[in-house]
Design a protein around this motif. Structure first.
Motif, mmCIF file in Angstrom:
data_model
loop_
_atom_site.group_PDB
_atom_site.id
_atom_site.type_symbol
_atom_site.label_atom_id
_atom_site.label_comp_id
_atom_site.label_asym_id
_atom_site.label_seq_id
_atom_site.Cartn_x
_atom_site.Cartn_y
_atom_site.Cartn_z
ATOM 1 N N GLN A 128 0.865 -1.188 0.000
ATOM 2 C CA GLN A 128 0.000 0.000 0.000
ATOM 3 C C GLN A 128 0.897 1.232 0.000
ATOM 4 N N GLY A 136 2.321 12.360 5.883
ATOM 5 C CA GLY A 136 1.815 11.280 6.721
ATOM 6 C C GLY A 136 0.375 11.578 7.065
ATOM 7 N N ILE A 160 6.950 5.906 1.779
ATOM 8 C CA ILE A 160 7.582 5.381 3.002
ATOM 9 C C ILE A 160 6.524 4.668 3.841
ATOM 10 N N LEU A 213 8.598 -2.707 7.436
ATOM 11 C CA LEU A 213 8.311 -1.404 6.825
ATOM 12 C C LEU A 213 9.377 -1.097 5.778
ATOM 13 N N GLN A 386 -4.333 11.328 17.359
ATOM 14 C CA GLN A 386 -4.634 12.761 17.458
ATOM 15 C C GLN A 386 -5.521 13.191 16.288
ATOM 16 N N GLN B 265 3.482 19.234 9.144
ATOM 17 C CA GLN B 265 2.344 18.609 8.474
ATOM 18 C C GLN B 265 1.272 19.681 8.349
ATOM 19 N N ILE B 270 4.315 20.438 13.674
ATOM 20 C CA ILE B 270 3.326 19.682 14.457
ATOM 21 C C ILE B 270 3.267 20.210 15.897
ATOM 22 N N ALA B 275 -2.852 19.413 20.358
ATOM 23 C CA ALA B 275 -2.790 18.000 20.761
ATOM 24 C C ALA B 275 -1.345 17.623 21.091
ATOM 25 N N VAL B 333 4.504 11.130 19.285
ATOM 26 C CA VAL B 333 4.836 12.441 18.714
ATOM 27 C C VAL B 333 5.620 12.273 17.406
ATOM 28 N N HIS B 334 6.433 11.226 17.335
ATOM 29 C CA HIS B 334 7.259 11.015 16.142
ATOM 30 C C HIS B 334 6.486 10.360 14.990
ATOM 31 N N GLY B 335 5.267 9.895 15.236
ATOM 32 C CA GLY B 335 4.560 9.189 14.165
ATOM 33 C C GLY B 335 5.361 7.964 13.743
ATOM 34 N N GLY B 336 5.288 7.590 12.476
ATOM 35 C CA GLY B 336 5.970 6.393 11.981
ATOM 36 C C GLY B 336 7.459 6.372 12.309
HETATM 37 C C1 FAD Z 1 3.711 0.056 11.399
HETATM 38 C C2 FAD Z 1 3.216 1.013 10.350
HETATM 39 C C3 FAD Z 1 2.726 0.509 9.160
HETATM 40 C C4 FAD Z 1 2.317 1.376 8.155
HETATM 41 N N1 FAD Z 1 1.917 0.852 6.949
HETATM 42 C C5 FAD Z 1 1.665 1.701 5.925
HETATM 43 C C6 FAD Z 1 1.430 1.193 4.609
HETATM 44 O O1 FAD Z 1 1.471 -0.009 4.362
HETATM 45 N N2 FAD Z 1 1.224 2.083 3.611
HETATM 46 C C7 FAD Z 1 1.191 3.434 3.826
HETATM 47 O O2 FAD Z 1 0.974 4.165 2.891
HETATM 48 N N3 FAD Z 1 1.416 3.939 5.056
HETATM 49 C C8 FAD Z 1 1.668 3.111 6.106
HETATM 50 N N4 FAD Z 1 1.944 3.632 7.348
HETATM 51 C C9 FAD Z 1 2.057 5.096 7.500
HETATM 52 C C10 FAD Z 1 1.027 5.708 8.426
HETATM 53 O O3 FAD Z 1 -0.202 5.778 7.839
HETATM 54 C C11 FAD Z 1 1.599 7.069 8.855
HETATM 55 O O4 FAD Z 1 2.662 6.809 9.733
HETATM 56 C C12 FAD Z 1 0.579 7.922 9.531
HETATM 57 O O5 FAD Z 1 -0.336 8.396 8.622
HETATM 58 C C13 FAD Z 1 1.203 9.111 10.280
HETATM 59 O O6 FAD Z 1 2.049 9.842 9.486
HETATM 60 P P1 FAD Z 1 3.528 10.205 9.957
HETATM 61 O O7 FAD Z 1 4.161 8.961 10.398
HETATM 62 O O8 FAD Z 1 4.172 10.970 8.888
HETATM 63 O O9 FAD Z 1 3.333 11.116 11.238
HETATM 64 P P2 FAD Z 1 3.035 12.682 11.261
HETATM 65 O O10 FAD Z 1 1.871 12.965 10.411
HETATM 66 O O11 FAD Z 1 4.286 13.410 11.010
HETATM 67 O O12 FAD Z 1 2.599 12.876 12.761
HETATM 68 C C14 FAD Z 1 3.510 13.137 13.821
HETATM 69 C C15 FAD Z 1 2.705 13.525 15.034
HETATM 70 O O13 FAD Z 1 1.979 14.715 14.771
HETATM 71 C C16 FAD Z 1 0.612 14.528 15.042
HETATM 72 N N5 FAD Z 1 -0.203 15.342 14.148
HETATM 73 C C17 FAD Z 1 -0.093 15.454 12.807
HETATM 74 N N6 FAD Z 1 -1.036 16.277 12.347
HETATM 75 C C18 FAD Z 1 -1.764 16.688 13.406
HETATM 76 C C19 FAD Z 1 -2.882 17.563 13.577
HETATM 77 N N7 FAD Z 1 -3.454 18.177 12.565
HETATM 78 N N8 FAD Z 1 -3.360 17.751 14.824
HETATM 79 C C20 FAD Z 1 -2.789 17.132 15.882
HETATM 80 N N9 FAD Z 1 -1.740 16.312 15.782
HETATM 81 C C21 FAD Z 1 -1.228 16.091 14.548
HETATM 82 C C22 FAD Z 1 0.378 13.058 14.875
HETATM 83 O O14 FAD Z 1 -0.736 12.636 15.616
HETATM 84 C C23 FAD Z 1 1.671 12.484 15.416
HETATM 85 O O15 FAD Z 1 1.576 12.416 16.796
HETATM 86 C C24 FAD Z 1 2.358 2.781 8.369
HETATM 87 C C25 FAD Z 1 2.843 3.275 9.580
HETATM 88 C C26 FAD Z 1 3.281 2.416 10.560
HETATM 89 C C27 FAD Z 1 3.817 3.006 11.828
#
Ligand code: FAD
Lengths: 399, 375
Positions: A128, A136, A160, A213, A386, B265, B270, B275, B333-336
């Motif tokens: 996916q 993200g 990613i 991942l 969140q 983001q 962020i 939050a 906080v770091h997300g993925g």
């Molecule tokens: C184990 C795992 C499997 C995954 N598998 C897939 C996959 O197969 N395919 C795929 O496409 N994706 C996949 N993902 C990606 C996943 O969907 C993203 O990690 C997720 O959408 C969050 O994005 P990010 O990691 O960039 O975090 P960020 O968006 O950078 O978020 C970082 C922090 O900021 C907070 N934040 C961001 N925006 C806001 C807001 N507006 N208000 C308050 N807080 C906010 C978040 O809650 C988080 O705490 C996977 C992730 C993981 C961890």
């Protein structure tokens, strides 16, 4: 309202249990119970799909014309519950729960004929490719571009967190086909052969020692234009459809029920100071709270499945499942580790099979921490907690 | 009570800052996994040069006679940089036991070797299925022979045992009440060391003893004093480990704050979302409270055993829960990125989890503190 247990469903459950017992190979079941990795091996997932498909039950939740079982939501619930309870390998989620429904709802006849049988029969693992390094939570900002040149799309960019991409022959991607319109309107849904020239996959070492991942780099990848699903520019709509389609599964209720049983197995087996962990009042209280929360979640799932009228938008009820479901996954895995005490700190190399157990290191030890560590992701993938709460506040209160 | 740092403490922290800041970070930690013992022997030698290995040891053994506060401050620094060295085992735990040994000359010689970095000693006390807070839950037996003892038994998850040349083992001497402590070479005949890494990169081992023959001078502490000596030594180790946890949290919240400022983001950092601000604020509160509780544990470390134990358990409740909150929120906080081995926060997560569960986990310490309230 009529909530008493339904005897017909109970006989359905018996039939399903007997069926699984008959067709699930013993070694596969044992591997699923003792694996030191989060997911079943791709081989086990695919083999299991083939077995189920042989009985017409690989994609029970699809419409009958595409190979589904025409079961009620309650029957599907029982089917899934029994699969997890029996330690069957999980499905290739991407194919069966994400791409499949998008294809049979929006895809052309040609794409359906080409890919639905492949998915049903577990012939390939599906990646996916949605998230990007800079996109993200704000997925709509994604930048991977697909430019139409003749009858091909030329794809450039980077994805990613693409789970399992290193083992995937095919992937479904969100790509930007139009930079001139509002971000959500310029995204399309494209099926890409991962073996195409220009596709490079890097596995990402994870907190739990696995590297499931991946990062996917797309460098001038040529994709036949007919692999674009539905209409160009509709990718965002399809992606939202797909995530909504996932609503009740995102509760991970079946998984959590199985894992809580496992936590109990651990608590019955492990001893501290001559006492079984389960006989310790502190643990009893925690088990009681988690079990009660899980029962509540189960009823919440059943209510969403039945489209109960609540006076709030249905999506708000679905958000409850994702928020509480992901929290419970984490509470349950952490309960497993706490029940193991310091033993949970031992590091085991990930792998499909557990090392030979000993008197001190029972079969249930390896694997627990491997899985608990990556379960910290439950409140991140598929929309972070969140962001889910932001959505819920908007849906339920109009804030 | 004085919260200001003494000169020696300031010096200590300066040297810690210099050495540890230079050699820490994700790449350094990931490399250490390939070291056979999980840490760099060269850096251990530097610990010795800086006097860290001599810090709490008595002057007679070439030590610096440092206080428990000094030790805690250094361990905060070790925790910040996620050091995997067996500092607590050798320098805090083992030396605290050696100090009480009857044969002073021999004990001083051994501690001298610890101070100079040429000897590491680990405690092997915990037995399978035993309460981790119990000093008396020992089944390993020592049978007296004409010229010494023969030991038989099993120990589980002895921290840092794989890098120790000598082990301190608890055992019951036949026909005696109480628990005695023996010094046993790790390569003694009949002793097996089954070593493995823990999730935080440190090492532990299961030890099996089958008729391990020891000379009479292997007995460090007799049955009449073993439990009391163990109790105090494990207490000091607990304080040092909680100091490491506080250090780890303090580093972790800074890393998360930096990340929240950098990561964008929806066109904004962020950290501009409430939050995330609230999560970071909760992490700050918990970390601050954790250091306060470390001080409480230190302040009570000279009290009678029951009070001392209650204070440490109370500290371990607050610090343990803070560690969970900080490490779990840190990933969130770091997300993925928080789930990868390539970001520091996942390393802090693993260390904080490990610290929470060593020498009694949160549940056990909660029980012990609760019992103390109504004793
Ligand atoms: C184990 C795992 C499997 C995954 N598998 C897939 C996959 O197969 N395919 C795929 O496409 N994706 C996949 N993902 C990606 C996943 O969907 C993203 O990690 C997720 O959408 C969050 O994005 P990010 O990691 O960039 O975090 P960020 O968006 O950078 O978020 C970082 C922090 O900021 C907070 N934040 C961001 N925006 C806001 C807001 N507006 N208000 C308050 N807080 C906010 C978040 O809650 C988080 O705490 C996977 C992730 C993981 C961890």
């Amino acid at each position: 309202m009529e909530l008493l247990h339904d005897p017909e469903l109970e006989s359905f459950r018996k039939e399903i249990r007997a069926f699984i017992d008959e067709v699930l190979p013993a070694e596969m079941k044992a591997r699923q119970r003792t694996k030191v990795q989060n997911n079943a091996t791709i081989q086990d997932q695919q083999e299991w799909m083939r077995i189920l498909n042989g009985h017409g039950r690989a994609v029970a939740h699809w419409p009958k014309e595409y190979g589904g079982c025409d079961w009620t939501p309650q029957q599907l619930f029982i089917f899934n519950e029994e699969l997890y309870a029996a330690d069957a390998p999980e499905f290739d989620w991407g194919g069966t729960h994400m791409l499949g429904p998008v294809l049979y709802t929006f895809g052309s006849e040609a794409l359906r004929e080409r890919f639905l049988p492949m998915i049903r029969n577990g012939e390939t693992y599906w990646a996916q490719g949605f998230s990007e390094p800079g996109s993200g939570s704000d997925l709509a900002s994604l930048r991977t571009s697909a430019e139409l040149v003749g009858d091909k799309y030329i794809v450039n960019g980077q994805k990613i967190w693409t789970s399992g991409a290193a083992h995937a022959r095919w992937g479904f991607f969100l790509v930007r086909t139009d930079k001139t319109v509002k971000p959500q309107k310029g995204i399309s849904f494209l099926i890409i052969d991962m073996a195409s020239p220009g596709v490079t996959v890097r596995q990402i070492p994870q907190i739990n020692g696995e590297a499931h991942l991946c990062e996917v780099f797309l460098d001038n990848v040529e994709v036949p234009a007919d692999q674009l699903v539905g209409e160009p520019g509709m990718g965002w709509t399809y992606a939202k459809f797909l995530l909504e389609h996932e609503r009740t599964t995102s509760s991970f209720i079946y998984w959590s029920k199985r894992e809580l049983e496992r936590a109990k197995e651990i608590a019955r087996h492990e001893r501290v100071g001559g006492r079984r962990v389960c006989d310790d009042p502190a643990y009893r209280a925690r088990f009681a709270r988690v079990q009660a929360d899980l029962i509540a979640l189960e009823w919440s799932v059943l209510r969403v499945l039945a489209h109960e009228e609540t006076g709030f938008p249905e999506a708000a009820a679905a958000s409850v499942l994702k928020i509480r479901g992901s929290e419970l996954q984490q509470e349950i895995t952490m309960l497993q580790l706490d029940a193991l005490g310091a033993k949970s700190l031992r590091y085991y190399e990930p792998g499909p099979e557990a090392p030979t157990p000993s008197a001190d290191w029972a079969e249930h030890v390896p694997g627990r921490t491997t899985i608990a560590l990556i379960t910290r992701a439950a409140t991140i993938y598929g929309g972070t907690k969140q962001v889910q709460k932001n959505i819920l506040a908007k849906l339920a209160y109009g804030l | 009570m004085d919260f200001a740092k003494s000169d020696i403490q300031t010096m200590l922290l300066d040297s810690a800052e210099r050495l540890l800041a230079d050699s820490s970070g994700v790449e350094y930690w990931r490399e250490r996994r390939h070291d056979p013992l999980g840490f760099d022997e060269g850096r251990w030698a530097q610990f010795a040069e800086l006097g860290w290995l001599a810090l709490p040891l008595p002057e007679a053994a070439g030590g610096l006679d440092g206080t428990i506060e000094d030790v805690a401050l250094l361990n905060i620094a070790l925790g910040k940089s996620l050091a995997t060295e067996p500092y607590v085992s050798s320098v805090v735990l083992a030396s605290q036991i050696l100090r009480q040994a009857a044969d002073r000359g021999r004990a001083d010689a051994l501690m001298g070797e610890i101070a100079s970095g040429t000897l590491r000693v680990a405690l092997a006390h915990q037995e399978p299925g035993a309460d981790p807070l119990s000093t008396e839950a020992v089944v390993t037996v020592a049978r007296r022979t004409a010229d010494g003892f023969v030991l038989t038994g099993a120990k589980l998850m002895a921290a840092d045992a794989p890098s120790a040349a000598q082990l301190i083992l608890s055992a019951r001497i036949e026909d005696e009440d109480g628990v005695a402590l023996f010094l046993v070479p790790a390569d003694a005949d009949g002793l097996t060391v089954d070593a493995y890494p823990l999730i935080d990169g440190t090492r532990a081992a299961d030890i099996r003893l089958t008729n391990v023959a020891l000379s009479a001078d292997a007995l460090l502490i007799g049955s009449n004093r073993g439990e009391a000596v163990l109790d105090e030594a494990i207490h000091r180790a607990g304080v040092a480990l909680m100091a490491q946890a506080v250090g780890a949290m303090e580093a972790c919240i800074r890393i998360c704050g930096d990340y929240a400022r950098e990561r964008k983001q929806f066109g904004a950092a962020i950290g501009s979302f409430q939050a995330i601000q609230h999560i970071l604020a909760d992490m700050f509160v918990a970390t601050h409270q954790a250091r306060s509780m470390l001080y409480h544990a230190i302040a009570n470390s000279n009290r009678p055993a029951a009070e001392r134990a209650a204070a440490l358990s109370a500290a371990r409740i607050v610090i343990g829960e803070a560690g969970q909150l900080v490490s779990r929120s840190g990933i969130q906080v770091h997300g993925g990125y928080g789930l990868t081995d390539e970001y520091a926060v996942s390393h802090y997560f693993r260390r904080l989890m490990s610290l929470e569960k060593q020498y009694g986990d949160l549940v056990r310490h909660t029980e012990r503190f609760g019992d103390s309230l109504f004793a």
